[in-house]
Write a protein that holds these residues in place. Structure first.
Motif, PDB file in Angstrom:
ATOM      1  N   ARG A 304       0.859  -1.176   0.000  1.00  0.00           N
ATOM      2  CA  ARG A 304       0.000   0.000   0.000  1.00  0.00           C
ATOM      3  C   ARG A 304       0.898   1.230   0.000  1.00  0.00           C
ATOM      4  NH1 ARG A 304      -5.412   0.743   1.352  1.00  0.00           N
ATOM      5  NH2 ARG A 304      -5.574  -1.425   2.047  1.00  0.00           N
ATOM      6  N   PRO A 305       0.920   1.983  -1.108  1.00  0.00           N
ATOM      7  CA  PRO A 305       1.764   3.189  -1.147  1.00  0.00           C
ATOM      8  C   PRO A 305       1.395   4.168  -0.032  1.00  0.00           C
ATOM      9  CG  PRO A 305       0.956   2.618  -3.342  1.00  0.00           C
ATOM     10  CD  PRO A 305       0.232   1.744  -2.369  1.00  0.00           C
ATOM     11  N   ASP A 306       2.346   5.024   0.337  1.00  0.00           N
ATOM     12  CA  ASP A 306       2.113   5.991   1.411  1.00  0.00           C
ATOM     13  C   ASP A 306       0.881   6.843   1.117  1.00  0.00           C
ATOM     14  OD1 ASP A 306       4.356   5.024   2.597  1.00  0.00           O
ATOM     15  OD2 ASP A 306       5.688   6.599   1.839  1.00  0.00           O
ATOM     16  N   ASP A 307       0.065   7.059   2.175  1.00  0.00           N
ATOM     17  CA  ASP A 307      -1.116   7.918   2.086  1.00  0.00           C
ATOM     18  C   ASP A 307      -2.075   7.469   0.984  1.00  0.00           C
ATOM     19  OD1 ASP A 307      -0.040   9.525   4.119  1.00  0.00           O
ATOM     20  OD2 ASP A 307       1.107  10.670   2.650  1.00  0.00           O
ATOM     21  N   SER A 308      -2.119   6.184   0.720  1.00  0.00           N
ATOM     22  CA  SER A 308      -3.001   5.679  -0.332  1.00  0.00           C
ATOM     23  C   SER A 308      -4.047   4.745   0.261  1.00  0.00           C
ATOM     24  CB  SER A 308      -2.195   4.942  -1.396  1.00  0.00           C
ATOM     25  OG  SER A 308      -3.051   4.312  -2.322  1.00  0.00           O
ATOM     26  N   GLU A 309      -5.232   4.810  -0.302  1.00  0.00           N
ATOM     27  CA  GLU A 309      -6.281   3.885   0.110  1.00  0.00           C
ATOM     28  C   GLU A 309      -6.305   2.646  -0.780  1.00  0.00           C
ATOM     29  OE1 GLU A 309      -9.916   6.016   0.044  1.00  0.00           O
ATOM     30  OE2 GLU A 309      -9.386   7.385   1.651  1.00  0.00           O
ATOM     31  N   ALA A 310      -5.414   2.576  -1.728  1.00  0.00           N
ATOM     32  CA  ALA A 310      -5.399   1.469  -2.678  1.00  0.00           C
ATOM     33  C   ALA A 310      -4.237   0.526  -2.390  1.00  0.00           C
ATOM     34  CB  ALA A 310      -5.293   1.988  -4.101  1.00  0.00           C
ATOM     35  N   MET A 501     -11.846  12.150  -4.836  1.00  0.00           N
ATOM     36  CA  MET A 501     -10.790  12.792  -5.631  1.00  0.00           C
ATOM     37  C   MET A 501     -10.830  14.310  -5.464  1.00  0.00           C
ATOM     38  SD  MET A 501     -10.309  10.658  -9.193  1.00  0.00           S
ATOM     39  CE  MET A 501     -12.036  10.438  -9.630  1.00  0.00           C
ATOM     40  N   ARG A 502     -12.013  14.879  -5.444  1.00  0.00           N
ATOM     41  CA  ARG A 502     -12.113  16.341  -5.302  1.00  0.00           C
ATOM     42  C   ARG A 502     -11.621  16.810  -3.937  1.00  0.00           C
ATOM     43  NH1 ARG A 502     -17.824  17.211  -8.626  1.00  0.00           N
ATOM     44  NH2 ARG A 502     -16.817  17.536 -10.660  1.00  0.00           N
ATOM     45  N   GLN A 503     -11.811  15.991  -2.918  1.00  0.00           N
ATOM     46  CA  GLN A 503     -11.295  16.342  -1.596  1.00  0.00           C
ATOM     47  C   GLN A 503      -9.765  16.368  -1.576  1.00  0.00           C
ATOM     48  OE1 GLN A 503     -13.131  13.494   1.017  1.00  0.00           O
ATOM     49  NE2 GLN A 503     -15.154  14.449   0.885  1.00  0.00           N
ATOM     50  N   ARG A 504      -9.133  15.645  -2.489  1.00  0.00           N
ATOM     51  CA  ARG A 504      -7.672  15.660  -2.598  1.00  0.00           C
ATOM     52  C   ARG A 504      -7.189  16.823  -3.456  1.00  0.00           C
ATOM     53  NH1 ARG A 504      -5.225  10.033  -4.416  1.00  0.00           N
ATOM     54  NH2 ARG A 504      -3.346  11.314  -4.171  1.00  0.00           N
ATOM     55  N   GLY A 505      -8.115  17.624  -3.988  1.00  0.00           N
ATOM     56  CA  GLY A 505      -7.733  18.751  -4.811  1.00  0.00           C
ATOM     57  C   GLY A 505      -7.619  18.437  -6.285  1.00  0.00           C
ATOM     58  N   ILE A 506      -8.123  17.274  -6.713  1.00  0.00           N
ATOM     59  CA  ILE A 506      -8.030  16.882  -8.117  1.00  0.00           C
ATOM     60  C   ILE A 506      -9.188  17.500  -8.895  1.00  0.00           C
ATOM     61  CG2 ILE A 506      -8.012  14.932  -9.719  1.00  0.00           C
ATOM     62  CD1 ILE A 506      -6.965  13.206  -7.377  1.00  0.00           C
ATOM     63  N   GLU A 507      -8.862  18.231  -9.936  1.00  0.00           N
ATOM     64  CA  GLU A 507      -9.876  18.802 -10.830  1.00  0.00           C
ATOM     65  C   GLU A 507     -10.245  17.744 -11.867  1.00  0.00           C
ATOM     66  OE1 GLU A 507     -10.297  22.204 -14.301  1.00  0.00           O
ATOM     67  OE2 GLU A 507      -8.515  22.181 -13.006  1.00  0.00           O
ATOM     68  N   ILE A 508     -11.541  17.447 -11.993  1.00  0.00           N
ATOM     69  CA  ILE A 508     -11.987  16.324 -12.812  1.00  0.00           C
ATOM     70  C   ILE A 508     -12.856  16.820 -13.963  1.00  0.00           C
ATOM     71  CG2 ILE A 508     -13.253  14.141 -12.830  1.00  0.00           C
ATOM     72  CD1 ILE A 508     -12.775  14.042  -9.794  1.00  0.00           C
ATOM     73  N   CYS A 562      -3.302   7.182  -7.142  1.00  0.00           N
ATOM     74  CA  CYS A 562      -2.738   6.485  -5.982  1.00  0.00           C
ATOM     75  C   CYS A 562      -1.322   5.969  -6.261  1.00  0.00           C
ATOM     76  CB  CYS A 562      -3.635   5.306  -5.578  1.00  0.00           C
ATOM     77  SG  CYS A 562      -5.204   5.780  -4.814  1.00  0.00           S
ATOM     78  N   GLN A 563      -1.006   5.699  -7.535  1.00  0.00           N
ATOM     79  CA  GLN A 563       0.298   5.099  -7.833  1.00  0.00           C
ATOM     80  C   GLN A 563       1.227   6.005  -8.630  1.00  0.00           C
ATOM     81  OE1 GLN A 563       0.055   1.726 -10.576  1.00  0.00           O
ATOM     82  NE2 GLN A 563      -1.990   2.364 -11.187  1.00  0.00           N
ATOM     83  N   ILE A 564       0.732   7.153  -9.115  1.00  0.00           N
ATOM     84  CA  ILE A 564       1.545   7.996  -9.980  1.00  0.00           C
ATOM     85  C   ILE A 564       2.779   8.541  -9.272  1.00  0.00           C
ATOM     86  CG2 ILE A 564       0.154  10.036  -9.418  1.00  0.00           C
ATOM     87  CD1 ILE A 564       1.889   9.305 -12.780  1.00  0.00           C
ATOM     88  N   PHE A 565       2.675   8.816  -7.978  1.00  0.00           N
ATOM     89  CA  PHE A 565       3.804   9.449  -7.287  1.00  0.00           C
ATOM     90  C   PHE A 565       4.956   8.470  -7.099  1.00  0.00           C
ATOM     91  CE2 PHE A 565      -0.019  11.820  -6.159  1.00  0.00           C
ATOM     92  CZ  PHE A 565       0.360  13.082  -6.593  1.00  0.00           C
ATOM     93  N   ASP A 566       4.651   7.182  -6.919  1.00  0.00           N
ATOM     94  CA  ASP A 566       5.719   6.175  -6.912  1.00  0.00           C
ATOM     95  C   ASP A 566       6.448   6.167  -8.254  1.00  0.00           C
ATOM     96  OD1 ASP A 566       5.228   5.459  -4.371  1.00  0.00           O
ATOM     97  OD2 ASP A 566       4.492   3.442  -4.797  1.00  0.00           O
TER      98      ASP A 566
END
Length: 705
Positions: A304-310, A501-508, A562-566
């Motif tokens: 489970r990557p850091d700070d990830s729910e996945a 996603m919006r709570q994380r600041g992601i514009e969709i 969830c995985q892009i930062f890795d």
């Protein structure tokens, strides 16, 4: 009392207590009245020898199988009772010290064990034996359906397996699979005794134990006729720790020993069943693919990557298919899901589909030209192929000529059930053309799908082809597709993911990019500003209604974040002018501030509410997809490419092909623009008044969606 020709079974003991005799064995305890030669004394307990028992007691015990003939030593052991009637000659191949000891051990048990001869009830062979011995044992087993006991011994470990080809894998399957899994492929062709460290030195104290255990396996195999067919096992016993490991032994695709008898005509693809097996059941069957010694992959590892729910699941290891295939298959795969079990199943499923796409024997292909095969053959130009400009700029590929002789694979036209022949280069990935003149196209994975059922694999593959076609038409033509208004979504799974996603600041931005095929397709675009860089990701999904497509695209987009930062920690965003050589380069390309404006046109288009779920015909999902495609003028084709070992793991792998649809190719110079659909579909859909030219298309790098 006269001497009886019977003796007690080895696990039988007698004890008298008062007036009763207690007979104890591994099959239970028996109490019988006893009046022997010794005076009875109440409360007295004493052991009794079998020859002290009355004849009528001995006869009763014989009827129960507790007394056995004195001249049949195998009958004295409960495990070997079935062996006595069936034991014929057992042939032990090899004249090394360990094989000779096994022969002696079997003979001491009353078995006709030989090291020469033609016919045998069972065959015993070391995995480190010469290839000819392995072939001899395999051919004999296939001829008379006799078991083959294989073994390999080291100073601290013993490996023993009972194989019954063709129902199970054969010795050549196992030997070659061990080599294909060897971590250091530079030495994988060395003698197996070097790889495994096998030995049969007479002074090793464990040799007697090994000899006895192998002989025990032989006797059990000879006496076991009502066995369960299917996947065999190689049992590994660590003589230091006494730990045992069971390695699944799967059939080897194109095995030189048993492939011809294992290969049968494949049953028709059954897709008229929407039943989906439970995830746990699928995982249980699929795990036979996981083993460092004999599997297709070593393991599936999750984290489970850091700070990830996945949960991120990745396959580890990967068998080297060059031992049994014409090419080296891609075996790296992964998946991110909120459910750890689903992540593992999806990662392994993707790995198996990639593996299957790289497992083929060129001798199985049909060789010929389009005219020679006639109407049953799919014109390669319908795939589509490259444009004249692309062939001119990319010398690696060659334009198609109608009289060209190429490799073909047989598939089935889903609407009619008729056989269709498809160019092998459009089925297998990678595909190595036998000559330069046959290099017509990029082999891509679009339409390749694995499933726990044929219906599941077909559904996934067909929808993926539709999704990529819609995305390509939308992207290349810069279409102002409708924007879906997500704020009006009712409570449910889609709204939950969007709000997260919006709570994380992601514009969709969600766009309905459904084409004239009438199969809903949704494109999702997400932007997140971070101190280091903008992170821009895309996802797309097709489904039988907009809600299914929207939910799939939403979940995929969230998991991507969830995985892009890795990924950004291990790979650089491509520089200007750099060749984009890997699909991850396309994935990261727009994660740079000066490139984000190139995507501003994605925000254009009329806003519309999410439409209600569409109606279904009531039939199977695959039938519904096929009927919509046929109504739009397209005849989908399916090719079952499931290798025998993948099938043994309960998985079907299918390549779905929809002639005429536009593929997505992660290439800057060869985008397969030789077809007409990418130019003409926008006009049919009313999105353009006239087709664009190839030079007018949006040729910015495709974002991986």
């Amino acid at each position: 009392m006269s001497h009886s020709p019977m003796v007690p079974r080895a696990d039988v003991r007698f004890r008298r207590h008062g007036r009763y005799l207690y007979v104890c064995s591994s099959s239970g305890a028996l109490r019988v009245p006893f009046s022997g030669s010794e005076p009875e004394r109440d409360g007295e307990t004493a052991d009794v020898a079998w020859w002290q028992l009355p004849d009528n007691t001995l006869a009763g015990l014989a009827e129960r199988g507790l007394m056995v003939p004195a001249d049949q030593p195998l009958r004295r052991h409960l495990s070997y009772e079935p062996t006595v009637a069936q034991a014929g000659p057992v042939r032990v191949l090899g004249d090394d010290p360990l094989s000779t000891s096994i022969t002696s051990c079997l003979r001491s048990a009353g078995v006709d064990a030989v090291q020469a001869g033609e016919a045998a009830q069972a065959w015993v062979v070391s995995l480190a034996a010469p290839a000819q011995d392995l072939r001899t044992a395999t051919e004999a087993a296939l001829s008379d359906r006799s078991p083959v006991i294989v073994f390999a011994c080291t100073p601290a470990k013993i490996h023993v397996g009972v194989l019954r080809p063709p129902e199970t894998a054969c010795p050549l399957c196992l030997e070659r699979r061990i080599r294909a899994n060897w971590p250091g492929q530079d030495i994988a062709d060395a003698p197996l005794e070097i790889l495994l460290g096998t030995c049969s030195e007479p002074d090793w104290p464990s040799n007697n134990a090994m000899t006895g255990l192998i002989a025990h396996a032989v006797l059990r195999a000879v006496g076991t006729r009502d066995h369960d067919p299917g996947v065999a096992e190689l049992v590994e016993l660590d003589l230091d720790s006494w730990a045992s490991t069971r390695h699944p032994v799967l059939h080897l695709p194109s095995c030189p020993g048993c492939a011809q008898q294992v290969r049968t005509s494949a049953p028709p693809l059954a897709w008229r069943d929407n039943t989906t097996p439970a995830l746990a059941d699928s995982w249980q069957r699929m795990q036979k693919a996981l083993d460092p010694l004999t599997g297709i992959f070593t393991a599936v590892r999750t984290r489970r990557p850091d700070d990830s729910e996945a949960t991120l699941a990745l396959t580890a290891g990967g068998i080297d298919t060059r031992w049994f295939s014409s090419v080296s298959a891609y075996t790296v795969s992964g998946s991110a899901k909120h459910d750890p079990l689903e992540a593992s199943v999806c990662a392994l499923g993707e790995g198996l589909e990639r593996y299957a796409a790289g497992v083929y024997d060129r001798g199985d292909f049909v060789r010929g030209s389009l005219s020679e095969l006639g109407p049953a053959a799919l014109d390669p130009r319908e795939l589509p192929l490259g444009s004249p400009a692309e062939y001119s700029s990319v010398k690696r590929f060659v334009p198609y000529q109608p009289d060209l002789v190429i490799d073909w694979v047989e598939g089935v036209e889903l609407s009619t059930g008729k056989p269709r022949y498809v160019p092998a280069g459009a089925v297998y990935v990678p595909y190595h053309a036998p000559s330069r003149g046959e290099r017509l196209l990029n082999s891509v994975s679009t339409g390749l799908a694995a499933g726990s059922t044929p219906a599941q694999a077909l559904r996934g593959g067909l929808l993926e082809v539709v999704e990529r076609d819609a995305f390509a038409i939308f992207w290349y033509n810069r279409l102002a597709a409708p924007i879906l208004e997500l704020t009006s979504l009712p409570p449910g799974p889609i709204r939950t993911v969007v709000e997260r996603m919006r709570q994380r600041g992601i514009e969709i931005t969600a766009k309905n990019i459904t084409t004239d095929l009438g199969i809903p397709t949704v494109l999702m675009s997400g932007r997140l500003e971070t101190p280091e860089r903008p992170v821009v990701l895309h996802s797309s999904r097709s489904g039988l209604d907009v809600h299914e497509a929207l939910q799939g695209a939403c979940e995929e987009l969230e998991l991507g974040f969830c995985q892009i930062f890795d990924l950004l920690e291990t790979r650089e965003v491509p520089e200007d002018g750099a060749a984009l050589g890997h699909m991850w380069d396309f994935y990261l390309y727009y994660c740079r501030a000066d490139r984000v404006p190139l995507l501003d046109w994605l925000r254009e288009g009329p806003v519309q509410p999410v439409p209600p779920p569409g109606s279904r015909s009531g039939g199977s999902d695959v039938d519904e997809i096929v009927s919509r495609l046929v109504a739009a003028g397209h005849q989908p084709i399916a090719v079952d490419i499931t290798p025998v070992d993948v099938a043994e793991c309960g998985v079907t792998v299918v390549r779905s092909i929809i002639p005429g649809l536009q593929p997505v190719v992660f290439s800057q110079k060869f985008r397969h623009l030789g077809g007409r659909r990418v130019f003409e579909a926008p006009v049919r859909m009313g999105a353009r008044t006239h087709p664009l030219s190839e030079q007018e298309l949006n040729l910015q790098p495709l974002p991986m969606a």
